[in-house]
Design a protein around this motif. Structure first.
Motif, short mmCIF file in Angstrom:
data_model
loop_
_atom_site.label_atom_id
_atom_site.label_comp_id
_atom_site.label_asym_id
_atom_site.label_seq_id
_atom_site.Cartn_x
_atom_site.Cartn_y
_atom_site.Cartn_z
N PRO A 48 1.63 8.81 7.59
CA PRO A 48 2.97 8.15 7.85
C PRO A 48 4.27 8.94 7.56
O PRO A 48 4.27 10.10 6.64
CB PRO A 48 2.99 6.92 6.95
CG PRO A 48 2.07 7.16 5.79
CD PRO A 48 1.17 8.30 6.31
N GLY A 49 5.16 8.71 8.07
CA GLY A 49 6.65 9.10 7.93
C GLY A 49 7.03 8.55 6.53
O GLY A 49 6.84 7.27 6.53
N ILE A 50 7.70 9.12 5.74
CA ILE A 50 8.43 8.35 4.40
C ILE A 50 9.86 8.32 4.37
O ILE A 50 10.38 9.38 4.86
CB ILE A 50 7.90 9.40 3.22
CG1 ILE A 50 6.37 9.59 3.12
CG2 ILE A 50 8.09 8.35 1.96
CD1 ILE A 50 5.48 8.26 3.35
N TYR A 51 10.19 7.04 4.08
CA TYR A 51 11.66 6.96 4.09
C TYR A 51 12.06 6.14 3.04
O TYR A 51 11.41 5.37 2.37
CB TYR A 51 12.06 5.99 5.34
CG TYR A 51 11.32 6.51 6.79
CD1 TYR A 51 12.27 6.93 7.66
CD2 TYR A 51 10.18 6.19 7.23
CE1 TYR A 51 12.16 7.24 8.86
CE2 TYR A 51 9.66 6.52 8.23
CZ TYR A 51 10.44 7.29 9.31
OH TYR A 51 10.21 7.65 10.70
N GLY A 103 5.22 5.69 -4.12
CA GLY A 103 6.32 5.13 -4.84
C GLY A 103 7.08 3.82 -4.46
O GLY A 103 7.16 3.61 -3.40
N GLU A 104 7.68 3.47 -5.57
CA GLU A 104 8.48 1.99 -5.23
C GLU A 104 9.75 2.05 -4.51
O GLU A 104 10.26 1.26 -3.93
CB GLU A 104 8.83 1.38 -6.66
CG GLU A 104 7.69 0.89 -7.41
CD GLU A 104 7.11 -0.24 -6.56
OE1 GLU A 104 7.75 -1.20 -6.01
OE2 GLU A 104 5.77 -0.19 -6.94
N GLU A 126 0.71 -0.94 0.00
CA GLU A 126 -0.09 -0.13 -0.03
C GLU A 126 0.94 1.15 0.29
O GLU A 126 0.48 2.22 -0.55
CB GLU A 126 -0.88 0.09 1.21
CG GLU A 126 -1.64 1.27 1.49
CD GLU A 126 -2.86 1.57 0.12
OE1 GLU A 126 -3.07 2.60 -0.37
OE2 GLU A 126 -3.32 0.27 -0.45
N CYS A 127 2.08 1.16 0.93
CA CYS A 127 2.86 2.55 0.60
C CYS A 127 3.46 2.63 -0.53
O CYS A 127 3.47 3.86 -1.01
CB CYS A 127 3.95 2.02 1.85
SG CYS A 127 5.21 3.35 1.90
#
Length: 254
Positions: free
Chosen positions: A226-229, A181-182, A175-176
């Motif tokens: 959410p935080g994106i890493y 993005g991949e 889902e993320c």
């Protein structure tokens, strides 16, 4: 006289208590974390002022986010390793090269990863150690640790001087990636998050303590988003080739 002393003592206690940081004033939902627990953590400094975080991959290689080196002068960059304080202690080493991903998009935060080559090697100790890269993609529900010196409250304009850490949970990778993005990982926890200034810092898997992500971006801090890493596993091949090419050429120059 005794009653007067009691009043003065009470006032002093109240003043002291007012100076104790409340939980919401720290890295959001987090806590102080000694550098010896996260010895791979470094602060990335621009003219000796905190810009971002980073992770030690070897004695001369630091991993951070590409946006951390966007529009900066290489001569102004250095890293501080081996200290829980971004502004003092430990070892400070100048950055020789900053190599962002060649397809990094600043306006859309795609490929937000960069390699730093240091002018001289770090001296490893209990407080300064490298971290291994994760080999496998992260799984939903895994508990992770993220650390940094970023702002302690959304909208604040100052960084926390002492290193803070917080545990966040990996969200559904499928889902993320569909939403963002991949090349990214999403992580979240109730009222726990990173914020401005934590960028480039390490997202570490537990209990094996491997680097799985790089703090990239988010919609605000500790909101419902959410935080994106940046996903370290996604970038493993790029990291390997970039490090080999630039570290070897730096050695030749020396």
């Amino acid at each position: 006289m005794f009653f007067k002393c009691i009043i003065l003592l009470s006032i002093a206690v109240l003043v002291f208590a007012a100076q104790i940081p409340r939980p919401e004033e720290r890295i959001i939902g987090g806590h102080y974390i000694p550098i010896e627990y996260v010895p791979w953590q470094v602060s990335l400094l621009n003219n000796m002022v905190l810009r971002c975080g980073g992770s030690i991959l070897s004695d001369r290689v630091i991993l951070t986010a590409a946006h951390c080196v966007f529009n900066v002068t290489i001569e102004d960059l250095s890293v501080r390793a081996g200290s829980s304080h971004w502004g003092k202690g430990g070892q400070v080493v100048k950055v020789l090269k900053a190599i962002p991903h060649e397809q990094y998009c600043h306006s859309c935060s795609v490929n937000d990863v960069a390699v730093l080559i240091l002018e001289s090697p770090l001296k490893f100790s209990a407080d300064v150690q490298n971290i291994a890269l994760a080999e496998k993609p992260s799984q939903a529900g895994n508990i992770t640790l993220v650390s940094g010196w970023g702002v302690t409250l959304e909208g604040a304009n100052f960084s926390w001087p002492i290193l803070q850490g917080v545990h966040v949970t990996i969200l559904d990778p499928t889902e993320c990636k569909r939403s963002h993005g991949e090349d990214v990982i999403c992580a979240d926890a109730v009222e726990r998050d990173v914020c401005n200034g934590d960028s480039g810092g390490p997202l570490v898997s537990l209990p094996d303590r491997k680097l799985i992500g790089i703090v990239s971006w988010g919609y605000g801090c500790a909101r419902k988003n959410p935080g994106i890493y940046a996903d370290v596993v996604f970038f493993r091949n790029w990291l390997s080739s970039t490090i080999n090419e630039n570290l070897n050429s730096s050695t030749d120059e020396c």
